[in-house]
Design an enzyme around this catalytic site. Structure first.
Site, PDB file in Angstrom:
ATOM      1  N   CYS A   1       0.805  -1.224   0.000  1.00 35.13           N
ATOM      2  CA  CYS A   1       0.000   0.000   0.000  1.00 35.13           C
ATOM      3  C   CYS A   1       0.834   1.269   0.000  1.00 35.13           C
ATOM      4  O   CYS A   1       0.282   2.370   0.091  1.00 35.13           O
ATOM      5  CB  CYS A   1      -0.968  -0.011   1.191  1.00 35.13           C
ATOM      6  SG  CYS A   1      -2.155  -1.362   1.080  1.00 35.13           S
TER       7      CYS A   1
ATOM      8  N   LYS B   1      -8.587   8.946   3.564  1.00 32.36           N
ATOM      9  CA  LYS B   1      -9.203   7.620   3.477  1.00 32.36           C
ATOM     10  C   LYS B   1     -10.558   7.588   4.182  1.00 32.36           C
ATOM     11  O   LYS B   1     -11.345   6.661   3.973  1.00 32.36           O
ATOM     12  CB  LYS B   1      -8.278   6.562   4.067  1.00 32.36           C
ATOM     13  CG  LYS B   1      -7.024   6.296   3.237  1.00 32.36           C
ATOM     14  CD  LYS B   1      -6.200   5.169   3.843  1.00 32.36           C
ATOM     15  CE  LYS B   1      -4.947   4.890   3.037  1.00 32.36           C
ATOM     16  NZ  LYS B   1      -3.921   5.942   3.197  1.00 32.36           N
TER      17      LYS B   1
ATOM     18  N   HIS C   1      -1.522   8.185   6.597  1.00 29.20           N
ATOM     19  CA  HIS C   1      -1.865   6.902   5.969  1.00 29.20           C
ATOM     20  C   HIS C   1      -3.132   6.329   6.583  1.00 29.20           C
ATOM     21  O   HIS C   1      -3.889   5.632   5.894  1.00 29.20           O
ATOM     22  CB  HIS C   1      -0.709   5.918   6.151  1.00 29.20           C
ATOM     23  CG  HIS C   1      -0.993   4.549   5.637  1.00 29.20           C
ATOM     24  ND1 HIS C   1      -1.063   4.271   4.288  1.00 29.20           N
ATOM     25  CD2 HIS C   1      -1.247   3.374   6.285  1.00 29.20           C
ATOM     26  CE1 HIS C   1      -1.338   2.980   4.126  1.00 29.20           C
ATOM     27  NE2 HIS C   1      -1.458   2.413   5.312  1.00 29.20           N
TER      28      HIS C   1
ATOM     29  N   PHE D   1       2.114   3.518   4.123  1.00 30.37           N
ATOM     30  CA  PHE D   1       2.744   2.335   4.718  1.00 30.37           C
ATOM     31  C   PHE D   1       2.094   1.084   4.147  1.00 30.37           C
ATOM     32  O   PHE D   1       0.934   1.109   3.723  1.00 30.37           O
ATOM     33  CB  PHE D   1       2.594   2.344   6.240  1.00 30.37           C
ATOM     34  CG  PHE D   1       2.913   3.675   6.883  1.00 30.37           C
ATOM     35  CD1 PHE D   1       4.035   4.399   6.498  1.00 30.37           C
ATOM     36  CD2 PHE D   1       2.087   4.200   7.860  1.00 30.37           C
ATOM     37  CE1 PHE D   1       4.335   5.622   7.072  1.00 30.37           C
ATOM     38  CE2 PHE D   1       2.372   5.417   8.451  1.00 30.37           C
ATOM     39  CZ  PHE D   1       3.499   6.141   8.063  1.00 30.37           C
TER      40      PHE D   1
ATOM     41  N   PHE E   1       2.010  -3.632   3.896  1.00 24.67           N
ATOM     42  CA  PHE E   1       2.359  -4.954   4.401  1.00 24.67           C
ATOM     43  C   PHE E   1       3.852  -5.215   4.176  1.00 24.67           C
ATOM     44  O   PHE E   1       4.449  -4.772   3.196  1.00 24.67           O
ATOM     45  CB  PHE E   1       1.551  -6.037   3.684  1.00 24.67           C
ATOM     46  CG  PHE E   1       0.136  -6.178   4.175  1.00 24.67           C
ATOM     47  CD1 PHE E   1      -0.277  -5.667   5.386  1.00 24.67           C
ATOM     48  CD2 PHE E   1      -0.808  -6.857   3.399  1.00 24.67           C
ATOM     49  CE1 PHE E   1      -1.579  -5.818   5.841  1.00 24.67           C
ATOM     50  CE2 PHE E   1      -2.113  -7.018   3.842  1.00 24.67           C
ATOM     51  CZ  PHE E   1      -2.500  -6.494   5.058  1.00 24.67           C
TER      52      PHE E   1
ATOM     53  N   HIS F   1      -9.576   2.807   1.558  1.00 24.27           N
ATOM     54  CA  HIS F   1      -8.157   2.526   1.324  1.00 24.27           C
ATOM     55  C   HIS F   1      -7.946   2.116  -0.128  1.00 24.27           C
ATOM     56  O   HIS F   1      -8.317   1.015  -0.538  1.00 24.27           O
ATOM     57  CB  HIS F   1      -7.677   1.437   2.272  1.00 24.27           C
ATOM     58  CG  HIS F   1      -6.186   1.265   2.270  1.00 24.27           C
ATOM     59  ND1 HIS F   1      -5.345   2.043   1.505  1.00 24.27           N
ATOM     60  CD2 HIS F   1      -5.377   0.404   2.947  1.00 24.27           C
ATOM     61  CE1 HIS F   1      -4.102   1.668   1.695  1.00 24.27           C
ATOM     62  NE2 HIS F   1      -4.087   0.674   2.573  1.00 24.27           N
TER      63      HIS F   1
END
Length: 406
Positions: free
Chosen positions: A163, A329, A300, A391, A393, A334
Site C-alpha cells: 500500500c 481515506k 496513511h 505504509f 504490508f 483505502h
C-alpha cells in the site's frame, strides 16, 4: 547542485470523482465515495463495503488491439494519465520527441489471472485464454500498457510495495530526476476494486462491516473505528525537472522536496512506530525542512485500531501536535496500491485551493491520540508545506514532502 523536481500535471480517477474538478469539490465538501456492493455478500465477503469507481468506456479512445491487453487497473491508470498529460500540456508530438519515463505503483492483479485460469480449467486448452491475457495478468500491466500506448522511451518500471506502491513510485521518480537520470516521468498508482482483488483481504477480518451507513464506515483516528474499507482507481502525477518545465513553459503546480523510506523489520502485517517515524524524519532531512515548518500531514491512517494508533504516535514523536492532520481515506476508503499517489494529488489540490480536507466521521478522538491536531471539518487555510504518509504490508514505509513552488 542537484536538480529541483516539480509537479507539472495531475490526473485522478477515484471513487470521489473521475477528474480533478470533481475530486476537489468532494474534498472540500467532505463527501464519501463508499457504497455497498450487492455482489459481495453472495460472493462470500464478510463486508460488502467498497469505494465504487465507474468502469471507463475506452472504445472511442483506444483500438481493440490496445484494449484486449488492459485489465481494470490499467483502464483507471489510462484515464488518470490522460488527464495528467493534458494538465501538464504534454501532447502526442512531445511524447514522441522527448525521452519520457513511467514509474507506476501496482502490487497485484487478480481478476485477469482468475479469469484466464478458469478458462483453462473449463476448456483444458491454454490457447483459448487469448493473446491479451498475459499482458493483463502481470504486475507490470499498467506500465507495459501505458508505455506502449503512449510510445514512451524513458525508464519503464512497476513499483510493487504493497500500500506504499504509489508513494514509492513518486519518491523514486523524484530521485531519478534529482540525480539527472531523467527529466520527465509519469508517476502514479492504480488498484482494481473487483471482488477477486479484495477477497483474501476480507478474509483477514480487517474490513469495516457497518452497512447501515456506508459513508460513515471509514473512521480514521476515531475511538470506534472497526477496520478499513477497500477502494481503488488510478492516480497520475507528472514529475519534471525545473529546467525542463521552465524551458517549455509548463504549468508548475508544486515542488517535491523530500522522500523518506524505511522498513519496519518486524511483523508482516502489524505496523510499528519506529519505521514510520524514521521514514518521516528522512523525508524532512532530505527536504531541508524542520518539523515545525510542515503545515499539514495527510496520514496513511486506514481506520484500523493498531495502524492508526501507531502512526499517530509516530507523528507525535516527530512533529508533536502542531501540524494539521487528516486522513482522506475517511472519504475514499483505502485505495491500496493507488493510495500513495492519490493522496499526493488530494493534498496538492488542497495546497492549490487553500483548504484542508476533513477527517470525516471523527466523532470521538482515540484518547491515545488526543494531542494530534486532527481536522474533522473542512477549514479554509493557505499553507506551504505538507507531508504524505504511506505504509504497507511487510513493513514498507514511504513519506513524501511537497511544498508550494516559489
Amino acid at each position: 547542485m542537484s536538480t529541483r523536481v516539480v509537479i507539472t500535471g495531475m490526473g485522478i480517477y477515484s471513487c470521489i470523482g473521475t477528474n480533478l474538478e470533481e475530486v476537489t469539490a468532494s474534498l472540500m465538501e467532505g463527501r464519501s465515495g463508499i457504497k455497498i456492493d450487492p455482489e459481495r455478500k453472495p460472493f462470500g465477503f464478510k463486508s460488502p463495503l467498497t469505494g465504487m469507481v465507474p468502469v471507463p468506456d475506452l472504445k472511442k479512445e483506444l483500438s481493440r488491439r490496445q484494449r484486449i491487453s488492459m485489465g481494470e487497473e490499467s483502464e483507471y491508470a489510462y484515464m488518470a494519465t490522460k488527464e495528467a498529460l493534458t494538465n501538464a500540456g504534454i501532447g502526442a508530438s512531445m511524447l514522441q520527441e522527448r525521452e519520457i519515463g513511467i514509474l507506476y505503483g501496482n502490487d497485484s492483479v487478480s481478476k485477469a489471472v482468475i479469469e484466464a485460469t478458469d478458462i483453462v480449467r473449463e476448456k483444458q486448452d491454454t490457447q483459448l485464454i487469448g493473446s491479451g491475457a498475459i499482458f493483463k495478468s502481470m504486475n507490470s500491466t499498467v506500465t507495459m500498457n501505458l508505455a506502449t500506448i503512449l510510445g514512451l522511451k524513458g525508464v519503464n518500471m512497476t513499483i510493487s510495495a504493497a500500500c506504499a506502491s504509489g508513494s514509492h513510485a513518486i519518491g523514486l521518480g523524484y530521485m531519478f530526476i534529482k540525480q539527472g537520470l531523467q527529466d520527465l516521468i509519469i508517476c502514479g498508482g492504480a488498484q482494481e476494486i473487483n471482488p477477486y482483488a479484495m477477497a483474501s483481504f476480507d478474509g483477514l477480518g480487517v474490513f469495516a462491516e457497518d452497512t447501515d451507513a456506508p459513508e460513515t464506515a471509514s473512521r480514521p483516528f476515531d475511538v470506534k473505528r472497526t477496520g478499513l474499507v477497500p477502494s481503488g482507481g488510478g492516480a497520475t502525477v507528472i514529475l519534471e525537472s525545473l529546467d525542463s518545465a521552465l524551458q517549455r513553459g509548463a504549468p508548475i503546480i508544486a515542488e517535491v522536496v523530500g522522500y523518506g523510506f524505511s522498513s519496519n523489520g518486524g511483523h508482516i502485517s502489524t505496523p510499528n512506530i519506529e519505521g514510520p517515524a524514521k521514514a518521516m524524519k528522512r523525508a524532512l532531512e532530505q527536504a531541508g525542512v524542520t518539523p515545525d515548518e510542515v503545515d499539514y500531514i495527510n496520514a496513511h491512517a486506514t481506520s484500523t485500531p493498531i495502524g492508526d494508533a501507531n502512526e499517530g504516535k509516530a507523528i507525535l514523536e516527530v512533529f508533536g501536535g502542531k501540524p494539521y492532520v487528516s486522513s482522506t481515506k475517511s472519504m475514499t476508503g483505502h485505495e491500496c496500491w493507488m493510495a500513495g499517489a492519490s493522496e499526493v494529488i488530494y493534498s496538492t489540490l488542497m495546497l492549490q485551493h487553500g483548504f484542508i480536507a476533513p477527517n470525516i466521521n471523527l466523532q470521538e478522538v482515540d484518547p491515545e491520540l488526543a494531542e494530534l491536531n486532527l481536522i474533522s471539518s473542512t477549514i479554509r487555510q493557505e499553507f506551504d508545506i505538507y507531508l504524505s504518509n504511506s505504509f504497507g504490508f511487510g513493513g514498507t514505509n514511504s513519506a513524501v514532502v511537497v511544498k508550494r513552488f516559489k
